[in-house]
Design an enzyme around this catalytic site. Structure first.
Site, mmCIF file in Angstrom:
data_model
loop_
_atom_site.group_PDB
_atom_site.id
_atom_site.type_symbol
_atom_site.label_atom_id
_atom_site.label_comp_id
_atom_site.label_asym_id
_atom_site.label_seq_id
_atom_site.Cartn_x
_atom_site.Cartn_y
_atom_site.Cartn_z
ATOM 1 N N CYS A 56 33.992 11.710 38.837
ATOM 2 C CA CYS A 56 34.641 12.804 39.563
ATOM 3 C C CYS A 56 35.328 13.771 38.605
ATOM 4 C CB CYS A 56 35.640 12.232 40.569
ATOM 5 S SG CYS A 56 36.231 13.450 41.752
ATOM 6 N N PRO A 78 28.135 6.031 4.951
ATOM 7 C CA PRO A 78 27.301 6.626 6.000
ATOM 8 C C PRO A 78 27.497 5.898 7.318
ATOM 9 C CG PRO A 78 25.980 5.152 4.669
ATOM 10 C CD PRO A 78 27.348 5.214 4.018
ATOM 11 N N ARG A 96 30.033 12.347 24.432
ATOM 12 C CA ARG A 96 29.837 13.429 23.465
ATOM 13 C C ARG A 96 29.580 14.802 24.103
ATOM 14 N NH1 ARG A 96 26.247 13.884 20.222
ATOM 15 N NH2 ARG A 96 27.469 14.688 18.471
#
Length: 443
Positions: free
Chosen positions: A349, A279, A317
Site C-alpha cells: 500500500c 567487490p 531498489r
C-alpha cells in the site's frame, strides 16, 4: 554470458526451468546461479593476479551485496575473503567457511561488542573511519590484552559519478577520515598502544562504471601511503575497496582487465603495499533473478497495470534508487511486434511500490511468471517485512540442480518472535492466528 536463457521449457537458470522452481518453492523467489558467481569471481581474481601477482592480492567479497550463506560458501570455496559491516555478517562469513584471517571490517558505527567479537575471532583488519572509533578499538583491545590490526579509511573527496545515495568518497559523505586530517590522526595514534597501524583503506562508492574516479582515489592513496612510510610508520597494506559496477540497462560493461591495469599503474608500481579488494555487486548482481507471479492485469486510465506478487519490501531498489531492472516473462520471449507498454506494480500500500512504468512487455495474464533481472545484489539483503509480508525464499542453482538456501518462514514462526505485554493479556485474535495452519508453500 548470461546464466538465464530460454529453451523449450521457458526461461531457465542454467539448466533449471524457473517455472519448476516457482512450482516447488512458490513465489516470489530469488534464484541465484552458482556458475555465474564463480565465473565473475574468477575473472576478477585472475585479472588482478595477471597484473599484480597472486601473492600481493586479497579479494574480500563485500557481503552487504548478498549475504546468503550458500553464496558465501561458493565464494569461500574459490578462496574469497569477506568484507563485513556488522557482527552478524562476521558470524555468517565464519559459518560459511571464510577464515577470520581473510576478513576485513569497515563501517562507521562499530559497537564495543562488535569490536570485541571481531578481535576474538582474529580478523585480518579493521578499517577505522574516525578518531573516536580508533579510541574505542584501542580501549576494547586493551581490555582484552591484544593489539588490533587497523587500516585508516580515508575519504579522498572524489566523486564516484554514481547515484548520490551510493557515493561514499566525497567530502560531505559520512565515510572515512578526511585526507587532510591524516597528520592529526596519526599523531593521536602514537598514544594508542593497542592499535597496530597496518595501512590505509578507501571506498568511493558503488556501481562505478568509469575509470577516472578510481584513478583519482588510488593515486591519492598511494601518495598518502608513501607519506606514512616517510613518517616512520611500518605500514604494509592498502585496501582499495570495491565499487566496480555491472550492466543493468545500458551502462558501459565494466572492463575488469582495464581496472586491474589501472591498479598496477596507480598503486602497485608506486608502492610496496599488499592490496585488498572488496567487490560485491560485481560478483553477484547479474547472477540472480527475482521470480514473481502476476496477480492481475488491471486496465489503468493511462496504460495497463500489471500487479505481481513481489513488492517493494522484497526488492526495494526501484523505490529507493529509481533503479532499472529488466523484466522478462518466464514462459517465452516477447516479439517486438506484440509488446505492450505496462506499469508493473506490487501489492504493498504505497505508490512507491512500482517496479516499472511504461515498460514494453508481451501480453501477460493472471498466473503468468515474470523475472526481474540483475537482482542478485541488494535484493534479498535489503528486504523487509513491511505489510507483514513473509521473507522471500532464496534458491541456488548449479547445472541441472537447485537447492533452497533460505526457506520461506511461516507466519507462526514470524509471530513467535513477538509477544503482547503481560498487562494487556492475550488477545483472542493472536490465539486464533496461532491455531491457524499456514497454507503457503514454505519450500
Amino acid at each position: 554470458m548470461t546464466p538465464f536463457t530460454y529453451n523449450d521449457q521457458g526461461l531457465c537458470a542454467e539448466s533449471v526451468p524457473l517455472a519448476e522452481i516457482a512450482e516447488q518453492v512458490g513465489t516470489p523467489v530469488y534464484v541465484y546461479s552458482q556458475s555465474a558467481i564463480e565465473a565473475a569471481y574468477d575473472r576478477f581474481a585472475n585479472a588482478l593476479t595477471a597484473e599484480l601477482g597472486a601473492e600481493r592480492t586479497l579479494v574480500c567479497y563485500a557481503m552487504k551485496a548478498n549475504s546468503n550463506v550458500g553464496v558465501l560458501a561458493a565464494l569461500a570455496a574459490r578462496g574469497a575473503g569477506a568484507d563485513i559491516v556488522s557482527e552478524g555478517e562476521l558470524l555468517r562469513a565464519l559459518a560459511a567457511g571464510i577464515p577470520a584471517s581473510r576478513i576485513v571490517y569497515p563501517g562507521v558505527g562499530k559497537t564495543r561488542q562488535e569490536i570485541a567479537t571481531a578481535l576474538q575471532a582474529g580478523i585480518h583488519q579493521f578499517n577505522a573511519e574516525s578518531l573516536p572509533e580508533l579510541e574505542q578499538i584501542d580501549a576494547v583491545a586493551r581490555e582484552m590484552g591484544v593489539r588490533a590490526p587497523v587500516a585508516l579509511r580515508i575519504n579522498p573527496n572524489v566523486d564516484a559519478r554514481t547515484h548520490h545515495k551510493i557515493t561514499t568518497g566525497r567530502a560531505e559523505d559520512k565515510f572515512g577520515i578526511d585526507a587532510d586530517a591524516l597528520p592529526e590522526v596519526t599523531e593521536r595514534l602514537r598514544q594508542l598502544d593497542a592499535i597496530q597501524l597496518t595501512g590505509l583503506a578507501v571506498h568511493i562508492g558503488s556501481q562505478v562504471t568509469e575509470e577516472e574516479p578510481f584513478r583519482q582515489a588510488y593515486t591519492r592513496m598511494a601518495e598518502l601511503y608513501r607519506w606514512l612510510q616517510d613518517e616512520g610508520w611500518p605500514v604494509s597494506r592498502i585496501d582499495l575497496g570495491g565499487g566496480l559496477g555491472i550492466v543493468y540497462r545500458n551502462e558501459p560493461a565494466p572492463d575488469v582487465e582495464g581496472y586491474a591495469r589501472l591498479v598496477r599503474e596507480t598503486v602497485a608500481e608506486t608502492t610496496d603495499a599488499q592490496l585488498t579488494f572488496e567487490p560485491g555487486r560485481h560478483l553477484v548482481g547479474n547472477a540472480g533473478v527475482l521470480v514473481t507471479r502476476t496477480l492481475y492485469l488491471k486496465q489503468g486510465r493511462v496504460r495497463p497495470i500489471l500487479v505481481v506478487d513481489a513488492a517493494m519490501n522484497d526488492l526495494i531498489r526501484p523505490a529507493l534508487y529509481e533503479a532499472w531492472h529488466d523484466l522478462k516473462p518466464v514462459a517465452r520471449e516477447g516479439r517486438e511486434d506484440e509488446l505492450v507498454q505496462m506499469d508493473v506494480v506490487g501489492p504493498v500500500c504505497e505508490s512507491a511500490d512500482t517496479f516499472a512504468r511504461a515498460r514494453p512487455l508481451p501480453p501477460l495474464k493472471a498466473g503468468d511468471l515474470v523475472a526481474f533481472f540483475s537482482a542478485g545484489a541488494y535484493g534479498a539483503v535489503m528486504a523487509s517485512g513491511y505489510n507483514s509480508r513473509l521473507p522471500v525464499p532464496e534458491v541456488m542453482v548449479q547445472g541441472d540442480q537447485f537447492a533452497i538456501v533460505r526457506r520461506r518462514p511461516t507466519f507462526q514462526e514470524v509471530l513467535s518472535t513477538e509477544q503482547v505485554p503481560g498487562w494487556l493479556g492475550r488477545p483472542a485474535d493472536v490465539e486464533a492466528a496461532d491455531a491457524t495452519e499456514d497454507t503457503r508453500k514454505t519450500g
